[in-house]
Enzyme design. Sequence first.
Site, short mmCIF file in Angstrom:
data_model
loop_
_atom_site.label_atom_id
_atom_site.label_comp_id
_atom_site.label_asym_id
_atom_site.label_seq_id
_atom_site.Cartn_x
_atom_site.Cartn_y
_atom_site.Cartn_z
N GLY A 1 0.82 -1.20 0.00
CA GLY A 1 0.00 0.00 0.00
C GLY A 1 0.85 1.25 0.00
N ARG B 1 0.84 -4.85 -5.20
CA ARG B 1 0.98 -5.97 -4.26
C ARG B 1 1.44 -7.22 -5.00
NH1 ARG B 1 -0.84 -4.41 0.64
NH2 ARG B 1 -2.35 -2.70 0.72
N ASP C 1 5.48 -6.06 5.55
CA ASP C 1 5.82 -7.47 5.76
C ASP C 1 5.98 -8.25 4.45
OD1 ASP C 1 6.08 -9.80 7.62
OD2 ASP C 1 4.26 -10.43 6.60
N THR D 1 4.84 0.84 6.76
CA THR D 1 3.43 0.48 6.90
C THR D 1 2.76 1.46 7.83
OG1 THR D 1 1.85 -1.15 7.72
CG2 THR D 1 4.03 -1.22 8.68
N ASP E 1 0.33 0.68 9.48
CA ASP E 1 -0.14 -0.14 10.61
C ASP E 1 0.87 -0.19 11.76
OD1 ASP E 1 -2.47 -0.69 9.28
OD2 ASP E 1 -1.91 -2.70 8.67
N ASP F 1 3.20 -2.27 12.35
CA ASP F 1 3.26 -3.62 12.92
C ASP F 1 4.52 -4.41 12.53
OD1 ASP F 1 2.68 -4.02 10.25
OD2 ASP F 1 0.92 -5.27 10.59
N ARG G 1 -5.16 -4.46 9.93
CA ARG G 1 -5.56 -5.83 9.63
C ARG G 1 -5.38 -6.74 10.84
NH1 ARG G 1 -6.41 -8.99 5.18
NH2 ARG G 1 -6.06 -7.17 3.83
N GLU H 1 -10.31 -2.22 11.04
CA GLU H 1 -10.93 -3.05 10.00
C GLU H 1 -10.77 -4.54 10.27
OE1 GLU H 1 -8.97 -2.19 6.31
OE2 GLU H 1 -6.97 -2.63 7.11
#
Length: 340
Positions: A10, A70, A101, A123, A125, A127, A169, A219
């Site tokens: 992304g 992706r 990742d 990211t 996120d 993470d 996610r 989400e």
Amino acid sequence: MRIGILTGGGDCPGLNAVIRGIVKSAPENVEIIGLMHGWKGLVVGESMKLTDNDVEGIHILGGTILGTSRTNPFKSEDMRIKMEENIKKLGLDVIIGIGGDDTLTVAARLSSMGYKAIGVPKTIDNDVANTDYTFGYQTAVNVGADAIDRLHSTAKSHGRIIIVELMGREAGWVTLEAGMAAGAHLILIPEYPMTIDEILTYVKKRMDRFGYMIIAVAEGFKPTELENVVGDESKIDAFGHIKLGGIAHYMANIISERTGYDTRSVVLGHLLRGGTPTAFDRILGTRYGVHAMELVMKGDFGRMVALKGNDIISIPLEYGIATKKLVPFEYYKLSQIFFD
């Protein structure tokens, strides 16, 4: 020396700052080749030479000038062969993969095959394991918090419950910190599921006392009763991830049906990814790019740059992809003080 750089997964605020950091810090005898649209660029052989002129001022821009996708070059034997052929055709001595990742997993696999690879973690996120922050995360939190701030006034004016869906996610960092910063009255993240009844207890208590409510939900959150996360299982990307989305709408319907309260859902989605990166993300991206080039010049391959405290360090690529960095319970427990 020829270095190929790519941005995968992304899009993310700060990607252009990394690209600029790599290009501007490269010695004169180093040529930088931008691989277009992530790993797809190596599979189809699409690239462009990057010079100082090409990266002038791009650090303030969102997105990525190289494009992204992706694409998983190891999804088929044919794609793997084409990728390796193009590495040779382009004469690439080193590949720098900028991504999360999935992108880093491909870089680590190339490294295990004998290619010289460096990883830069990206990211929203936040993470990726063994780094304190990934660039793009702070921008996403700020955008999320600003959106929730704005929703408070309309929720209060109409006496409504508004459920705000943010990205996340498997890790709820964005939802947790944006929710905490903006004073969400309930925060739901993947790491800590709740039953529908538990959620309704919070809802009824809040509405009885104050008459309106903001719920921030990631989400990837799913109530305990659900077997799977809410999403479109017919849409699966090259790395096996289903397209998520819809948990806010799902929860709004349940809350409305079970309580009778006027309940609305708002999905922030890609708003969190886009736009101008914060100063923090511009600087972190720049530092990551410069340090990645330093690793190349030292010949220290098979590594990922990372942030520890205020220092940029490097770790083996496999350490960055070994696990997900999830929200610890003590941090989530802190947010629960304000669930009212």
